[in-house]
Motif scaffolding. Structure first.
Motif, PDB file in Angstrom:
ATOM      1  N   ARG A  79       0.874  -1.174   0.000  1.00  0.00           N
ATOM      2  CA  ARG A  79       0.000   0.000   0.000  1.00  0.00           C
ATOM      3  C   ARG A  79       0.905   1.216   0.000  1.00  0.00           C
ATOM      4  O   ARG A  79       1.687   1.402   0.939  1.00  0.00           O
ATOM      5  N   ILE A  81       0.961   5.088   0.180  1.00  0.00           N
ATOM      6  CA  ILE A  81       0.097   6.171   0.649  1.00  0.00           C
ATOM      7  C   ILE A  81       0.851   7.479   0.432  1.00  0.00           C
ATOM      8  O   ILE A  81       1.943   7.671   0.980  1.00  0.00           O
ATOM      9  N   ILE A  85      -1.097  12.766  -5.090  1.00  0.00           N
ATOM     10  CA  ILE A  85      -1.262  11.648  -6.022  1.00  0.00           C
ATOM     11  C   ILE A  85      -0.412  11.824  -7.275  1.00  0.00           C
ATOM     12  O   ILE A  85      -0.042  10.848  -7.922  1.00  0.00           O
ATOM     13  N   THR A 107      -1.897  -1.171  -3.888  1.00  0.00           N
ATOM     14  CA  THR A 107      -2.883  -0.100  -3.788  1.00  0.00           C
ATOM     15  C   THR A 107      -2.112   1.198  -3.658  1.00  0.00           C
ATOM     16  O   THR A 107      -1.159   1.282  -2.888  1.00  0.00           O
ATOM     17  N   MET A 109      -2.838   5.224  -2.860  1.00  0.00           N
ATOM     18  CA  MET A 109      -3.891   6.118  -2.384  1.00  0.00           C
ATOM     19  C   MET A 109      -3.289   7.445  -1.944  1.00  0.00           C
ATOM     20  O   MET A 109      -2.086   7.547  -1.717  1.00  0.00           O
ATOM     21  N   CYS A 110      -4.142   8.437  -1.808  1.00  0.00           N
ATOM     22  CA  CYS A 110      -3.715   9.768  -1.419  1.00  0.00           C
ATOM     23  C   CYS A 110      -4.487  10.202  -0.176  1.00  0.00           C
ATOM     24  O   CYS A 110      -5.684   9.953  -0.068  1.00  0.00           O
TER      25      CYS A 110
END
Length: 131
Positions: A79, A81, A85, A107, A109-110
Motif C-alpha cells: 500500500r 500512501i 497523487i 494499492t 492512495m492519497c
C-alpha cells in the motif's frame, strides 16, 4: 495461537508509548504497518523527494521482514500512501526496485497529510512466508 505471534520492533520509543509494532508475524503471515521515511534518529530522509522517501520506507520494511524471518520476495501486498497523487510515478519507480520480482498486488492512495508534514509517502506491506 499466542505462541505464534511475534512482535517486530525497530527501536522506535513510540512503540511502547502508543502500543504498536513495526511488524507483527502470526504463523506465516507478516503485516508491516505504515512505514515512514525516517532514519535511525527519527529524522526525515529525502525531504521533498518522494523517490528517496519511498526507498527509505522499503529499506525499513526490508529490515523488518528479515527480522521476522522473511524477505522482499515474500511480499504479497503493498500500500503506497501519498500526500500528492501526482507523485505516484516516482514512488512506483522506487517500489519497483524492491518488488519487481515478487510482483505483489498494490494499492496507491492519497491522503491529506501525515503526522510529520515532511513525509510525502508511507508504505505498508503484507507478506506470507513458506517457513
Amino acid at each position: 495461537m499466542a505462541s505464534q505471534r511475534k512482535l517486530i520492533s525497530n527501536g522506535n520509543p513510540m512503540e511502547a508509548i502508543v502500543g504498536f509494532s513495526r511488524a507483527v508475524r502470526v504463523g506465516n503471515f507478516i503485516a508491516v504497518g505504515g512505514t515512514a521515511p525516517v532514519d535511525a534518529n527519527g529524522k526525515t530522509v529525502g525531504v521533498g523527494d518522494v523517490f528517496a522517501q519511498t526507498k527509505q520506507c522499503f529499506e525499513i520494511i526490508k529490515a523488518a521482514l528479515e527480522q521476522a524471518g522473511a524477505g522482499l520476495g515474500d511480499i504479497v501486498r503493498t500500500r503506497v500512501i501519498l500526500t500528492d497523487i501526482d507523485n505516484w510515478k516516482p514512488a512506483i519507480e522506487a517500489r519497483k526496485l524492491y518488488c519487481l520480482e515478487a510482483r505483489p498486488v498494490d494499492t496507491i492512495m492519497c491522503i491529506t497529510r501525515f503526522v510529520n508534514p515532511e513525509w510525502l509517502v508511507e508504505i505498508e506491506v503484507d507478506a506470507v512466508t513458506t517457513d
